[in-house]
Each structure stands twice: as C-alpha cells, then as structure tokens.
Design a protein around this motif. Structure first.
Motif, PDB file in Angstrom:
ATOM      1  N   LYS A   1     -26.194 -34.715  -5.175  1.00  9.75           N
ATOM      2  CA  LYS A   1     -26.521 -33.939  -3.783  1.00  9.75           C
ATOM      3  C   LYS A   1     -26.000 -34.505  -2.596  1.00  9.75           C
ATOM      4  CE  LYS A   1     -30.187 -30.863  -2.482  1.00  9.75           C
ATOM      5  NZ  LYS A   1     -31.550 -30.385  -2.362  1.00  9.75           N
ATOM      6  N   LEU A   2     -26.164 -35.861  -2.268  1.00  8.13           N
ATOM      7  CA  LEU A   2     -25.480 -36.583  -1.403  1.00  8.13           C
ATOM      8  C   LEU A   2     -24.084 -36.140  -1.362  1.00  8.13           C
ATOM      9  CD1 LEU A   2     -25.844 -38.074   1.231  1.00  8.13           C
ATOM     10  CD2 LEU A   2     -25.732 -40.297  -0.405  1.00  8.13           C
TER      11      LEU A   2
ATOM     12  N   ASN B   1     -29.404 -22.154   4.576  1.00 12.91           N
ATOM     13  CA  ASN B   1     -29.355 -23.582   4.760  1.00 12.91           C
ATOM     14  C   ASN B   1     -30.643 -24.425   3.868  1.00 12.91           C
ATOM     15  OD1 ASN B   1     -27.080 -23.861   6.527  1.00 12.91           O
ATOM     16  ND2 ASN B   1     -28.536 -23.221   8.091  1.00 12.91           N
ATOM     17  N   SER B   2     -31.621 -23.657   3.431  1.00 13.20           N
ATOM     18  CA  SER B   2     -32.566 -24.474   2.491  1.00 13.20           C
ATOM     19  C   SER B   2     -33.248 -23.417   1.784  1.00 13.20           C
ATOM     20  CB  SER B   2     -33.351 -25.236   3.573  1.00 13.20           C
ATOM     21  OG  SER B   2     -34.316 -24.230   4.450  1.00 13.20           O
TER      22      SER B   2
ATOM     23  N   LYS C   1     -18.887 -24.379  -1.258  1.00 15.63           N
ATOM     24  CA  LYS C   1     -18.376 -24.920  -0.153  1.00 15.63           C
ATOM     25  C   LYS C   1     -17.015 -25.926  -0.459  1.00 15.63           C
ATOM     26  CE  LYS C   1     -21.911 -24.857   3.319  1.00 15.63           C
ATOM     27  NZ  LYS C   1     -21.269 -24.437   4.254  1.00 15.63           N
TER      28      LYS C   1
ATOM     29  N   ASN D   1     -27.238 -23.256   0.621  1.00 16.84           N
ATOM     30  CA  ASN D   1     -26.454 -24.520   0.987  1.00 16.84           C
ATOM     31  C   ASN D   1     -27.071 -25.692   0.780  1.00 16.84           C
ATOM     32  OD1 ASN D   1     -23.854 -22.768   1.307  1.00 16.84           O
ATOM     33  ND2 ASN D   1     -24.554 -22.584   3.517  1.00 16.84           N
ATOM     34  N   SER D   2     -28.161 -25.803   0.178  1.00 14.08           N
ATOM     35  CA  SER D   2     -28.794 -26.892   0.126  1.00 14.08           C
ATOM     36  C   SER D   2     -29.154 -27.297  -1.273  1.00 14.08           C
ATOM     37  CB  SER D   2     -30.308 -26.962   0.704  1.00 14.08           C
ATOM     38  OG  SER D   2     -31.108 -26.012   0.109  1.00 14.08           O
ATOM     39  N   ASN D   3     -28.388 -26.460  -2.373  1.00 10.34           N
ATOM     40  CA  ASN D   3     -28.510 -26.903  -3.603  1.00 10.34           C
ATOM     41  C   ASN D   3     -27.200 -26.887  -4.242  1.00 10.34           C
ATOM     42  OD1 ASN D   3     -27.736 -24.098  -4.278  1.00 10.34           O
ATOM     43  ND2 ASN D   3     -29.909 -23.558  -4.402  1.00 10.34           N
TER      44      ASN D   3
ATOM     45  N   SER E   1     -22.565 -33.027  -0.616  1.00 12.43           N
ATOM     46  CA  SER E   1     -22.726 -32.631   1.150  1.00 12.43           C
ATOM     47  C   SER E   1     -21.368 -33.079   1.730  1.00 12.43           C
ATOM     48  CB  SER E   1     -24.089 -33.127   1.379  1.00 12.43           C
ATOM     49  OG  SER E   1     -25.257 -32.636   1.075  1.00 12.43           O
ATOM     50  N   ASP E   2     -20.863 -34.057   1.251  1.00  8.57           N
ATOM     51  CA  ASP E   2     -19.730 -34.548   1.900  1.00  8.57           C
ATOM     52  C   ASP E   2     -18.511 -33.917   1.373  1.00  8.57           C
ATOM     53  OD1 ASP E   2     -17.957 -36.465   3.010  1.00  8.57           O
ATOM     54  OD2 ASP E   2     -18.250 -38.137   2.011  1.00  8.57           O
ATOM     55  N   ILE E   3     -18.190 -32.581   1.921  1.00  9.02           N
ATOM     56  CA  ILE E   3     -17.358 -31.968   1.357  1.00  9.02           C
ATOM     57  C   ILE E   3     -15.877 -32.316   1.429  1.00  9.02           C
ATOM     58  CG2 ILE E   3     -16.253 -29.396   1.897  1.00  9.02           C
ATOM     59  CD1 ILE E   3     -19.317 -29.354   1.023  1.00  9.02           C
TER      60      ILE E   3
ATOM     61  N   LEU F   1     -23.373 -26.073  -2.616  1.00  8.14           N
ATOM     62  CA  LEU F   1     -22.673 -26.829  -2.200  1.00  8.14           C
ATOM     63  C   LEU F   1     -21.053 -26.969  -2.939  1.00  8.14           C
ATOM     64  CD1 LEU F   1     -25.403 -29.646  -2.111  1.00  8.14           C
ATOM     65  CD2 LEU F   1     -24.041 -28.806   0.169  1.00  8.14           C
TER      66      LEU F   1
END
Length: 298
Positions: A87-88, A236-237, A210, A201-203, A91-93, A207
């Motif tokens: 997940k981390l 966003n969540s 994106k 966009n939090s799962n 998030s780093d697209i 992600l």
C-alpha cells in the motif's frame, strides 16, 4: 496549526499526526521571542526531537541514534509487513515503471514488487463471453474494441492481490476497473437498483488505477476526464465513501425524481441496450447528487 482562545488567551496548538512522514525537524533555528528572558531558548535546525514516555529530548541535543534510525525506517516502510508495504509503495505513483513488452509494472525502489497484467482465456474459464460493463460502450459501438484482463500485485512472485483492468479503444487506453457498490437493491426492477461507480484512492484498486493512468502509454487521464468523469466518483478514503453511501440511503427517493437533474445527466446519447443505459443514467445521477447536493452539506 490551530489557534484556540481560552479565557481571553490565544493558544497555538500544533498537531503532528502519527503518520509515515517522520522524522520532523526545522530547517531554520527558532528562537524564543519572549523579551523577559535573559537567555532565549533556541530550537535548533536539523535536530530531531523525540518524546519517550514523559521524557523529551533536551532542546540543545538531538535524539539518540536508535530513535532516529527507527523514524527513518518508519518513513521508508522498512518496519512494515508485506501487505502494508504494498500500500505504501502503490501510493508512490511516480516511482513505478511500465514494461510494455512484458505487460508488467515494477516498483523502482524495490523491483520485487510488481503489477502483472495476465491475459484471460475465457474459453478455459468456461465464460460464454468476455466481461464488460456499460462504460465499455462509451467509446465504441456494439461492444467491440475493449478487453478485460486480470492483474496481479506480487511480491517475490507471491500474489498479494488480484482484480481486473480494462483495455479501452482497442488497447490505446487502460484503467483499473472502477469499483461498484449497490446502494439500494430492494426492488427487482432494473431502474430501481442504484449502483455507484467509484475509485477509493486509499485502497489497492484506486491506487493501481492512478499508476496505470500515470504510466500506461497514451493519455488515459484525458479519457477519464472527458468520458468517465460524468459518472465516476473519486474518494480519498473508505470513510468518505461510507458517509456518502449513508447520505444516499437516506435520500434514495431523489434518484426517482428526474425533475431535479439536468438534461445532460438524463441523456442516453450512446447506443446502449436499455439494460445498460439505465445503469449509466443512474450512475450519472449519483455523481450529480454527490457534487451538487452532498458536498454542499459537508
């Protein structure tokens, strides 16, 4: 930073959340501005301060090296489980790389994390036809020119998560299949089943979408804006999604009142079967309610 007033006195409250952006430090020295102090206190730039139980790092020192090491490990996710790291890293697209020949994305900082596109053999799965939703017809006629394939998020070749991607317009664009939730399914009538189409966009699914928009050859971002934007909602969540779903549950009757919606929302301009056209219009109604009713209440 928030300022509150207590008995006529202003108090500045600085909230530092327990997130991954550690360590926190100043880039310039900060000196106390109290005039009645002979030797003003100075919070030093680049110093990292901690609080362990009831003990602070002294103002003229920096934290112990083991505490600083922990904070940096936290920032880069070194202390996380594999699932938490995925997940981390998702998030780093910017740090994902797409290999078109192998239909694979890998994380530049740790290439054992990959997203692999897998071609689906529909005959082997004994499917009568390829998977589709109404939005596959927004760019084409009669269901040609799109393909659903599976993707797998892997670490060291171990599958962590799997779902679907959608190749649009003969493969010129690719998106993660939008998430779908039925808002009200109390009726067997198709026109009274309310489906919300969205990305959280939090799962993982949100992600991955994106990342595909950013790195897949072509301009999927513009396609989403021009064609998909009238019915897809981005949250966003999961909490944001839940709040909106609760709003719809309480106001579901609004979806039956066509008088409140602009003509563009009710338009079935695409050559769809009634089955798909109804779902498309309902999704547009929900997006309109989100933007024009719900957000104004927030």
């Amino acid at each position: 930073m928030k300022t509150i007033t207590v008995e006529g006195h202003e108090i500045d409250v600085l909230t530092i959340r327990n997130d991954i952006h550690t360590p926190y430090f100043l880039t310039e020295d900060y000196t106390s501005k109290k005039k009645d102090i002979q030797k003003p206190k100075v919070v030093l730039k680049q110093n990292i301060y901690t609080r362990i139980n009831d003990t602070n790092t002294p103002i003229n020192r920096t934290a112990d090296v083991d505490k600083i090491e922990y904070l940096w490990r936290k920032r880069f996710g070194i202390h996380l489980s594999v699932e938490e790291k995925v997940k981390l890293y998702l998030s780093d697209i910017e740090n994902w790389v797409y290999d078109d020949e192998r239909a694979i994305l890998y994380y530049r900082m740790e290439p054992m994390f990959t997203i692999e596109i897998k071609r689906v053999d529909y005959e082997e799965k004994k499917c009568q036809s390829k998977r589709s939703e109404f939005y596959d017809q927004l760019m084409i006629k009669k269901g040609d020119g799109f393909t659903w394939e599976e993707f797998e998020i892997k670490y060291a070749n171990i599958v962590i998560y799997t779902h679907w991607v959608d190749y649009l317009d003969g493969g010129r664009y690719m998106i993660a299949v939008p998430q779908h939730k039925i808002i009200s399914n109390k009726s067997v009538r198709r026109d009274e089943m309310y489906g919300i189409y969205y990305y959280d966009n939090s799962n993982f699914q949100g992600l991955v979408n994106k990342i595909l928009i950013e790195h897949y050859p072509g301009d999927s971002r513009e396609i989403l804006k021009s064609i998909f934007n009238d019915f897809i909602i981005e949250f966003n969540s999961g909490t944001e999604l839940k709040k909106f779903v609760n709003f719809l549950d309480k106001n579901v009757e609004l979806l039956k009142n066509d008088k409140i919606f602009p003509k563009l929302v009710l338009d079935r301009k695409y050559e769809m079967e009634d089955f798909d056209a109804i779902e498309y219009v309902v999704a547009k109604k929900i997006k309109w309610l989100y933007e024009n009713r719900y957000l104004k209440l927030e």
